[in-house]
Design a protein around this motif. Sequence first.
Motif, short mmCIF file in Angstrom:
data_model
loop_
_atom_site.label_atom_id
_atom_site.label_comp_id
_atom_site.label_asym_id
_atom_site.label_seq_id
_atom_site.Cartn_x
_atom_site.Cartn_y
_atom_site.Cartn_z
N PHE A 105 -3.72 3.45 3.43
CA PHE A 105 -2.73 3.84 2.42
C PHE A 105 -1.89 4.95 3.04
CE2 PHE A 105 -5.48 1.36 -0.18
CZ PHE A 105 -4.69 0.91 -1.22
N SER A 139 0.71 3.95 -2.90
CA SER A 139 0.44 5.38 -2.62
C SER A 139 1.46 6.25 -3.36
CB SER A 139 0.54 5.66 -1.13
OG SER A 139 -0.23 4.76 -0.41
N LYS A 172 0.83 -1.21 0.00
CA LYS A 172 0.00 0.00 0.00
C LYS A 172 0.86 1.27 0.00
CE LYS A 172 -4.13 -1.91 2.08
NZ LYS A 172 -5.02 -1.91 3.25
#
Lengths: 155, 504
Positions: B433, B169, B165
């Motif tokens: 995130f 991001s 994640k």
Amino acid sequence: MRAYAEGLVLALISIVAIWGAWQVPAASPGDTWAGIVPFSASIALLFLSGLLLLSAVRQTAGDTGQEQDNGATLQIIGLFIIALIYQQSFRWFGYLLPTAIAAPIVLYFFGVRSWIGLALSVVLCPLIFHLIFFVLLGVYPPYGEVFDLLSWIQG
Amino acid sequence: MEIFPALLSVITDPSLLFAIVLAAVVGMIVGATPGLTASAAIAMLLPITFYMSPLFALAFLYVIGKSGRYGGSIAAILFNTPGTAASAATQIDGYPLARAGKAGKAMKVATISSVIGDLMGDILLVIGVGFIAAIALKLGPPETFAIYFAAFVVIGSVIGNSIVKGLASALMGILIAMVGLDPISSEERYTFGSFDLSNGIGLVPLMIGVFVLGEVFAQLESRRKATGETQENESTAEGNNLTWEEYKPCLPHAFRGGFIGAGIGVLPGLGSAIAAFISYGEGKRRAKNPEKWGKGALEGVAAPEAANNAVSGPSMAPLLTLGIPGSTIGAILLGVFLIHGIQVGPTLFLTDKELVYKLFACGMLGILAYGLVGYFGATQVARIILRIPTNVLYPLIFLTAFVAAYSARGSMFDVTVMTCAGFAGWLMRKYDFNVAAFVISFVLAKGAEETFRQSLLMSDGGALIFVERPIALAFLVIGAGAIAFRIRGIMKERKIAKGALDDA
């Protein structure tokens, strides 16, 4: 379920990004392709979404994820819709009128129940923000295409 | 030695001194208010700095960032709620001290240690930044791209709970930065025929959206989960005073924490929370009284506080010398430089050396300012915070976000971007995130792309150029090593957790 949703949303974003990068015209001779970075980044994102989906598959069936607070989510979606309408109404009605309406609504959202406080916010919020940003800082205020309260006040 | 004339110049400027003191107080209040972050305050104030001189604007925001880090300790000690992630380690010993009626003592230890750590970080920055800039001037596009790559990977993989994640991001930040006209060929990318999108996504509205509006959404959510009211722990008369004998054992922990924080601060993305926990762990390991740590040891406040504040100065080194912000505050400050037309990078020390050293001087004076205000008035600041009605504060922040986003360029499109970024920022936080990686990558993406494509042109299209040049290769290896190291750490944690479950 949540892990699947995260992976699928990420995969969707990456597919749109790959398609978008693919639309960038080819480079002229001696130059590099303008789509090389977006294309590489979106491919990498697709790979990561695949990893997320893979880890979702591996999760045990009994793991149902975190308990969701649907009430809070609905409230936030409600506030987001207010935010969208508020920013769009700048274009139609300028700054003052939308702020005079939005201020008590948002205060109510955050739990303010004093009618005097809410009524005061209708006048004070647009007035104070107008004075700070559009008078003191000299920013040109947004003009309302349908009706502009500031123009009406100024005659 | 450029710092001495810079200090003299700042001390003799009353308006700048006033800005520094004001920023120190604002930062303390913001940092100490649970739910408000220095990043949010800086992002919100960013448009106002359009109307200030570059030094005034940078000094004001830089000192808010420094003071905000320190302010987090007030909430951690007095309310048992860390005002910032970095002050969570301070809470471990700070709150038990407050419960024992020694809140004043703990606050004074936190203040002195923060000042020691922060000053150490700034002194090391002043000494080292010139050398780094001189080296950075000799780097070519392949080496610079490799540094960018390492920064993306470290920022994406080290912060947060999930590597995947975190990296996702960072990639989303890169993709958003690609919207608009390509700076080299002027081809449109991701504009979908929209004129507004062809100008790209502005840094200011994106930051206001993610840090300010996103935080308002998050606060609305957390208000439903909050239980009870926050109460301040009162100090007894004896618990309010700190003697030299009491602080003496804290000194080695403060100095060690200062070095740990400064070392971590130079590395992009690691941040003050990691520094504080490492310093706390190291302090406990070396302490003469480890059994007291966690139950109210003054040394347990000194070690993390010195470390988390020492990060502040050195984190400016990659920003100023390479244009790589190591933190979200660094990314916002980069925006201020760009707004005022100042190119950040190795050439900054050739073109605006005086400004840079004056900024360092302002930072040092800011440390003294928050030190004095904190030492004598931290409990008063806490009382102010308890009186702030959050149900009024967050709606006002909500309304400010819109007018601030508009003020940046007088653009309604920016307000739309801010609104969408706010919702996206909240979604990213909710689904774990990494917001910091997203914003920092957005800021870095353009520079990284430019150096990447210049490198390809240099090598006639061959990507081997990054492997053939030793410095570039070294940074690529650092990037890959960071991921491997993090994966190993996660596997270890899982093994321990699995072992604990099996034992149960």
